[in-house]
Structure formats: C-alpha cells, structure tokens
Design a protein around this motif. Structure first.
Motif, mmCIF file in Angstrom:
data_model
loop_
_atom_site.group_PDB
_atom_site.id
_atom_site.type_symbol
_atom_site.label_atom_id
_atom_site.label_comp_id
_atom_site.label_asym_id
_atom_site.label_seq_id
_atom_site.Cartn_x
_atom_site.Cartn_y
_atom_site.Cartn_z
ATOM 1 N N VAL A 116 124.334 125.079 -30.650
ATOM 2 C CA VAL A 116 124.506 124.980 -32.428
ATOM 3 C C VAL A 116 124.025 126.058 -33.194
ATOM 4 N N ARG A 117 124.823 126.657 -34.178
ATOM 5 C CA ARG A 117 124.216 127.650 -34.835
ATOM 6 C C ARG A 117 124.595 127.330 -36.243
ATOM 7 N N ARG A 118 123.975 127.930 -37.107
ATOM 8 C CA ARG A 118 124.138 128.006 -38.787
ATOM 9 C C ARG A 118 125.593 129.049 -39.095
ATOM 10 N N VAL A 119 126.429 128.458 -39.939
ATOM 11 C CA VAL A 119 127.618 129.241 -40.069
ATOM 12 C C VAL A 119 127.722 129.169 -41.826
ATOM 13 N N GLY A 120 126.659 128.604 -42.579
ATOM 14 C CA GLY A 120 126.856 128.697 -43.797
ATOM 15 C C GLY A 120 125.612 127.936 -44.482
ATOM 16 N N PRO A 121 125.581 127.764 -45.835
ATOM 17 C CA PRO A 121 124.425 127.083 -46.313
ATOM 18 C C PRO A 121 124.199 125.538 -45.724
ATOM 19 N N ASN A 122 125.580 125.030 -45.703
ATOM 20 C CA ASN A 122 125.600 123.541 -45.326
ATOM 21 C C ASN A 122 126.477 123.236 -44.170
ATOM 22 N N PHE A 123 126.696 124.102 -43.383
ATOM 23 C CA PHE A 123 127.710 123.890 -42.147
ATOM 24 C C PHE A 123 126.716 124.323 -40.920
ATOM 25 N N LEU A 124 127.091 123.492 -39.889
ATOM 26 C CA LEU A 124 126.446 123.894 -38.626
ATOM 27 C C LEU A 124 127.581 123.945 -37.533
ATOM 28 N N ARG A 125 127.574 125.029 -36.956
ATOM 29 C CA ARG A 125 128.925 124.969 -35.682
ATOM 30 C C ARG A 125 128.285 124.611 -34.412
ATOM 31 N N VAL A 126 128.934 123.485 -34.194
ATOM 32 C CA VAL A 126 128.629 123.205 -32.673
ATOM 33 C C VAL A 126 129.698 123.543 -31.642
ATOM 34 N N ASP A 272 134.392 133.092 -47.133
ATOM 35 C CA ASP A 272 135.589 133.723 -46.735
ATOM 36 C C ASP A 272 136.691 133.040 -46.208
ATOM 37 N N LEU A 273 138.037 132.785 -46.731
ATOM 38 C CA LEU A 273 138.958 131.843 -46.312
ATOM 39 C C LEU A 273 140.277 132.713 -45.916
ATOM 40 N N PRO A 274 140.256 133.122 -44.783
ATOM 41 C CA PRO A 274 141.656 133.958 -44.391
ATOM 42 C C PRO A 274 142.880 133.171 -44.576
ATOM 43 N N ARG A 275 143.984 133.999 -45.336
ATOM 44 C CA ARG A 275 145.058 133.086 -45.639
ATOM 45 C C ARG A 275 146.454 133.916 -45.708
ATOM 46 N N PRO A 276 147.462 133.624 -45.747
ATOM 47 C CA PRO A 276 148.582 134.533 -46.123
ATOM 48 C C PRO A 276 148.608 135.100 -47.766
ATOM 49 N N ASP A 277 149.198 136.083 -47.826
ATOM 50 C CA ASP A 277 149.028 136.572 -49.125
ATOM 51 C C ASP A 277 149.693 135.638 -50.524
ATOM 52 N N GLY A 278 150.583 134.968 -49.927
ATOM 53 C CA GLY A 278 151.131 134.230 -50.743
ATOM 54 C C GLY A 278 150.544 133.045 -51.327
ATOM 55 N N ILE A 279 149.367 132.833 -50.778
ATOM 56 C CA ILE A 279 148.639 131.489 -50.948
ATOM 57 C C ILE A 279 147.510 131.754 -52.015
ATOM 58 N N ALA A 280 147.619 131.339 -53.195
ATOM 59 C CA ALA A 280 146.542 131.379 -54.409
ATOM 60 C C ALA A 280 145.331 130.428 -53.900
ATOM 61 N N LEU A 281 144.212 130.961 -54.349
ATOM 62 C CA LEU A 281 142.891 130.197 -53.889
ATOM 63 C C LEU A 281 142.093 129.965 -55.396
ATOM 64 N N THR A 282 141.726 128.739 -55.462
ATOM 65 C CA THR A 282 141.038 128.517 -56.367
ATOM 66 C C THR A 282 139.603 127.610 -55.811
#
Length: 344
Positions: A116-126, A272-282
C-alpha cells in the motif's frame, strides 16, 4: 445466443398481484431493457435473457446466459429482487439446468496484499496479488467488490448452496463489501491495483491504512459498468469516481470529444488526468464553494447519436442528474450510466 446455458425454476406460493410490474420497475431502475409480454416480462441484462410468466402454478422463470458466470449473476440479482417484492417466495423454489452448486461463486476469488502506498492527499493505492487477474482482465469490467472479513475474525467466504444460490456469511462473520475501480491489471504477474479514497470512519479506509503484505481479502467481480464506447462523452463525478473517470479517459481513443467535470475538496486534490486533446476538463473545488451540480444542471447533451453521459457521485446528485438527462433532455436509456457511490 449461441452455445447458451439455461436455467429454469417455478416459484410457488402466494404471488402479489403487482409482482410483474414491480419486477419491471426494478429492472428499469437498473437501466435494463424490459419488454412486456402477454404472460409476463422479458428482461435482457448483459449476456443474458430472463423470461418471467405468471400462471396457475406460480411464477415461471427461464434464463438464457452466455456463460456460467453471467448465469450465476443474473440468478443472484433475480433472487435479490424477488426477496424484496415477495419475501419468502424464493425459499421453496428448485432450479434446474446448467447450475453450479456447493462451491465458491464463479465470480469470487481471494487476493493477497502486496503493498500500500500513498498516491495523493486522500488516496492510497493498494496492490494485490491475485491468481484470478487473467480472468478479471479478460472479462473487461471496470469495477470489483472488495470483501473484508470482520476485524479480529478468521474470514468466512461466500458459497453457492445446493440450489446454486450465493450465500453470504452473516452475523459476526458478515463481510464488509465496498466497490472499487481497477487502476491497472497485470495478468502476467497475477497482480492488480486500485485506489482507496480516505474518509474518516470508513471500514475500507481503516483497512487500507493498516493492511500489511500477506493479508488476505475477498474479491467479487468484475461488476457492472463497462467502458463507454461513444465518441462524444460527458463524464462527471466526485472523488469517489475519480479512479473510474481516470481509467475511462486514459483508455479513450485520440478522436474522443467531450467534457469531464470533477468535484474535489481542495486544490491539493487536483491531479494530473491524462485524456484525449478533445476532452475539456473542469475541476470544481468545494473549498471555493464550487459544486458539481452547478455544472451538470446546465450541461447540454453531447452532440449527435454517438454520445454518452456518465455520472457517479453522491446518491441525490446522481438521481437529479439522471432525471435531467433522461427525462428532461431525452437521453436514451442505453446512452448513459448513472451510479451513486455513497449517500449523504
């Protein structure tokens, strides 16, 4: 269906007068295609077909399914609905056909904590080692259920009974069940990862913070909710949906177009949220009094017939979103996914 498996049962007893409409309402609420027939109902969940007819003998049920796992899943779902609609009705029925009995459920396996390791302020990756990772990856589901035994007790896992129905342990052996999204599956190593969103008082949060290599957990799945294939996409959710949204976007083709809307608690939760160039992010940040619904209540449907709306968040928001896009804006039932991951 070719090479289908079959199962049938007769449910005897006093049937509510509205049993067929009631089952139909449950199926429609789950966005399953439903067709009313002269004698009853035809429901078409993924990989299966279910016929329900009422006659003098009782409720006749016939199921066709593409494989043994789909057959088990739809029978368990049907039992769940009937137990709600007509308590006690399912107890005396005997199933015939291609039924698995007296064994572990086909969609169940165990897994071992690798780390288990931390990957964000509120997320743990198992990271889990799991011999069934190849099956889970082939079935292409996004989600699975994590089954945690009662703290301080040896695990008692689910079983199929003599009638082929999944029996979950109860009482002191009751399992905590929580749905999660696969982050990555590695069939060659027999390993997969998922992220736990931390919230105080949560059983899974407590488990993830204290899990040690070698700990055993149960895995059920993969579950419903696959990858949307439409070119034009509106996708939205809060932190609980972030792993699913991330996986959908990172596996999207370069020609996908649309809008992704994420609600998080603070600026530190933006990632960071990888996505296609055609997807706007809010990003909506609650600390700045920004809310997901403020955007969804104004968002238009994606253009054209090749479109999809995907929303997962708190229950009341999801219900409002479903009502707006389905009933007010006319989104077809097969063009949307609306799931609540928690209740306020």
């Amino acid at each position: 269906m070719s090479n289908t498996l079959h199962a049938n049962a007769l449910f005897r007893g006093t049937l509510p007068d509205d049993i067929i409409p009631h089952v139909s309402a449950h199926a429609r609420e789950a966005d399953l295609p439903v067709e009313e027939t002269e004698a009853g109902l035809l429901v078409r969940p993924p990989l299966a077909s279910v016929s329900l007819e009422v006659d003098r003998a009782g409720l006749q049920v016939r199921i066709e399914a593409a494989d043994a796992t789909a057959l088990q899943n739809i029978r368990d779902y049907l039992h769940h609905i009937l137990d709600h609609v007509a308590p006690g009705l399912t107890q005396g029925a005997t199933w015939a056909g291609d039924i698995q009995r007296n064994r572990a459920p086909l969609n169940f396996c165990t897994a071992t904590v690798q780390g288990v390791r931390r990957v964000g302020p509120n997320f743990l990756r198992v990271t889990l080692d799991c011999a069934d990772t190849l099956r889970l990856s082939k079935e292409r589901g996004m989600h699975f259920a994590l089954l945690l035994p009662s703290e301080g007790r040896a695990p008692v896992w689910p079983r199929l009974d003599a009638n082929g129905r999944t029996v979950m342990p109860d009482g002191e052996d009751r399992l905590h069940r929580a749905a999660y999204t696969f982050v990555a599956l590695d069939p060659d190593r027999g390993r997969f990862t998922f992220d736990v969103f931390e919230h105080e008082g949560g059983r899974a949060t407590r488990w993830a913070r204290t899990a040690r290599p070698g700990d055993i957990v149960g895995i059920s799945g993969p579950g419903s909710g696959g990858f949307p294939s439409a070119r034009h996409l509106l996708i939205a959710g809060d932190e609980t949906a972030l792993p699913a949204i991330r996986r959908i976007l990172e596996t999207s083709g370069p020609d996908r177009r649309g809008h992704a809307i994420l609600e998080v608690g603070t600026d530190a939760d933006i990632c960071d949220l990888p996505r296609p160039d055609g997807i706007a992010l809010t990003w909506c940040v609650r600390q700045r009094q920004e809310r997901l619904w403020d955007h969804l209540s104004q968002a238009p449907l994606p253009p054209g017939p090749d479109r999809y709306v995907w929303v997962a968040a708190e229950k009341s928001l999801v219900r409002d979103a479903k009502a707006r896009f389905r009933h007010t804006l006319g989104l077809d039932a097969d063009k949307g996914y609306f799931a609540y991951y928690w209740e306020a």
